[in-house]
Write a protein that holds these residues in place. Structure first.
Motif, short mmCIF file in Angstrom:
data_model
loop_
_atom_site.label_atom_id
_atom_site.label_comp_id
_atom_site.label_asym_id
_atom_site.label_seq_id
_atom_site.Cartn_x
_atom_site.Cartn_y
_atom_site.Cartn_z
N ALA A 1 0.82 -1.20 0.00
CA ALA A 1 0.00 0.00 0.00
C ALA A 1 0.86 1.26 0.00
O ALA A 1 0.59 2.22 -0.73
CB ALA A 1 -0.94 -0.01 1.21
N ASP B 1 2.65 1.75 -3.38
CA ASP B 1 1.78 2.32 -4.41
C ASP B 1 1.76 3.84 -4.33
O ASP B 1 1.84 4.54 -5.35
CB ASP B 1 0.35 1.78 -4.26
CG ASP B 1 0.21 0.35 -4.73
OD1 ASP B 1 1.12 -0.14 -5.43
OD2 ASP B 1 -0.82 -0.29 -4.40
N HIS C 1 -4.80 -0.56 -2.16
CA HIS C 1 -5.62 0.42 -2.88
C HIS C 1 -6.96 -0.19 -3.26
O HIS C 1 -8.00 0.49 -3.18
CB HIS C 1 -4.86 0.90 -4.12
CG HIS C 1 -5.54 2.01 -4.85
ND1 HIS C 1 -5.90 3.19 -4.25
CD2 HIS C 1 -5.96 2.10 -6.14
CE1 HIS C 1 -6.49 3.98 -5.14
NE2 HIS C 1 -6.54 3.34 -6.28
N SER D 1 -9.29 -0.09 -0.24
CA SER D 1 -9.77 1.27 0.08
C SER D 1 -10.78 1.74 -0.95
O SER D 1 -11.74 2.46 -0.60
CB SER D 1 -8.59 2.25 0.18
OG SER D 1 -7.88 2.34 -1.03
N LYS D 2 -10.63 1.33 -2.21
CA LYS D 2 -11.61 1.72 -3.23
C LYS D 2 -12.97 1.09 -2.99
O LYS D 2 -14.00 1.66 -3.31
CB LYS D 2 -11.11 1.31 -4.62
CG LYS D 2 -10.05 2.21 -5.21
CD LYS D 2 -9.99 2.11 -6.72
CE LYS D 2 -9.86 0.68 -7.20
NZ LYS D 2 -9.76 0.60 -8.67
#
Length: 368
Positions: free
Chosen positions: A23, A26, A167, A170-171
């Motif tokens: 994470a 990224d 990511h 979290s999306k």
């Protein structure tokens, strides 16, 4: 010659260390940093974390067990690996090293300290791990996932960032939780961490078989089991006429979490972080032999917040689990309230917070 600012992330051993490293990687990559992962063979073998990252793979022993001989071999391998990483840093000096805990991170952090490279530590669990405790006082920042983390050296400088989640997770975090009302399917997910968990395979099928006929007929379960347990777990569900998918590995845990309505799991840090990010209520069975009993501490945070329920290994029996499931699945409001409480615990910008700390140190280092 690559002139981008250079950051080294040191993580390995389990997905619990690798997922937050991914994470943060990224975010750093998006901000123009060049990132190198220093890991061990187990970290290198995790198929769904940092798959495209540049990496330097060590042969460091992952623990200090195995009696005196094992401890000696572990120390020798750590010394050897530290010298290898020092050589790597001499060829290209990083601006910052970020250690995510566990023995695979130790050689990179030791190399950084010995060469005057600033380093940051991140602790995923509610109890500071052994390597992070050992190296905390020399760190620029010890980034904590939770307030009031235990066993933090008094001299360490700490900031609370939360535990970074991938990511993809979290999306998906803003998608509403689907309460299992009515007569539709009740979708359960069983996950035991990157290595599976035998106790879950022993207890969950028997507990589901003991549910009332109306509930059992609605259950649809997805179960991660150890490879050697897959066949027997499949047979147990089939014998109870329970709809099931049983595998030793799932590529897309995010999609499974999105679809499920209740999780039965261990309480490793990354599991807890992803559950809270997506608001998925959970029955948590902490690993009793975990170092410093950190999984119980992780689960306790969630239970106190109202996001889930803890069952200790000694109490995790088929009849007790069946009773708990019968209660939860016949009162969907309990699951809805736990989902809301889970989201309250989440820290969705943890990767950005930690990356910001790392970047500010890198800027300071570059200005010298």
């Amino acid at each position: 010659m690559n002139t981008a600012p250079y950051i080294v992330l040191a993580a390995g051993g389990t997905g619990g260390h690798m997922m937050p490293a991914e994470a943060v990687s990224d975010v750093l990559n998006r901000h123009g940093y060049d990132v190198l992962l220093v890991t061990d063979a187990r970290g290198d073998a995790i198929r769904n974390a940092m798959v495209d990252a540049n990496r330097y793979v060590l042969k460091t022993s992952s623990h200090m067990g195995g009696g005196l001989g094992g401890k000696v071999r572990s120390v020798v391998s750590i010394i050897r690996s530290t010298l290898q990483v020092r050589g790597q840093f001499k060829r290209r000096r990083p601006s910052v090293v970020v250690g995510f805990g566990g023995y695979p991170s130790l050689p990179a952090v030791l190399a950084a300290r010995s060469q005057g490279v600033p380093y940051v530590l991140h602790e995923q669990n509610a109890v500071l791990g052994r390597v992070n405790r050992l190296m905390a006082e020399g760190a620029k920042v010890v980034a904590l996932s939770l307030e009031n983390s235990q066993r933090v050296p008094k001299a360490a400088y700490t900031e609370v960032t939360g535990n970074p989640v991938r990511h993809l997770i979290s999306k998906l975090s803003n998608i509403a939780y689907s309460v299992p009302f009515g007569f539709g399917d009740i979708r359960l997910l069983v996950i035991g961490g990157s290595q599976g968990a035998r106790i879950l395979s022993d207890v969950v099928p028997a507990a589901l078989a003991a549910l009332s006929d109306d509930l059992r007929s609605r259950v649809e379960i997805t179960h991660q089991a150890r490879a050697e347990d897959v066949e027997r777990v499949q047979k147990a569900y089939a014998a109870a006429s329970i709809k099931h998918t049983v595998q030793s590995y799932f590529d897309d845990v995010g999609a499974l979490l999105l679809r499920c309505q209740l999780v039965i799991c261990r309480s490793g840090a990354s599991t807890v972080a992803e559950l809270s990010a997506m608001g998925r209520p959970a029955i948590m069975v902490p690993l009793a032999i975990a170092a410093d009993d950190h999984q119980s501490a992780n689960a306790g945070v969630i239970e106190r917040a109202g996001g889930g329920w803890v069952m200790k290994e000694k109490d995790f029996k088929a009849d007790a689990l069946a009773e708990k499931l019968q209660l939860l699945l016949t009162d969907p409001s309990m699951l809805r309230d736990a989902s809301d409480a889970m989201r309250e615990v989440a820290c969705l910008d943890a990767a950005e917070r930690l990356a910001s700390i790392v970047e500010s140190i890198a800027v300071e280092e570059g200005a010298r």
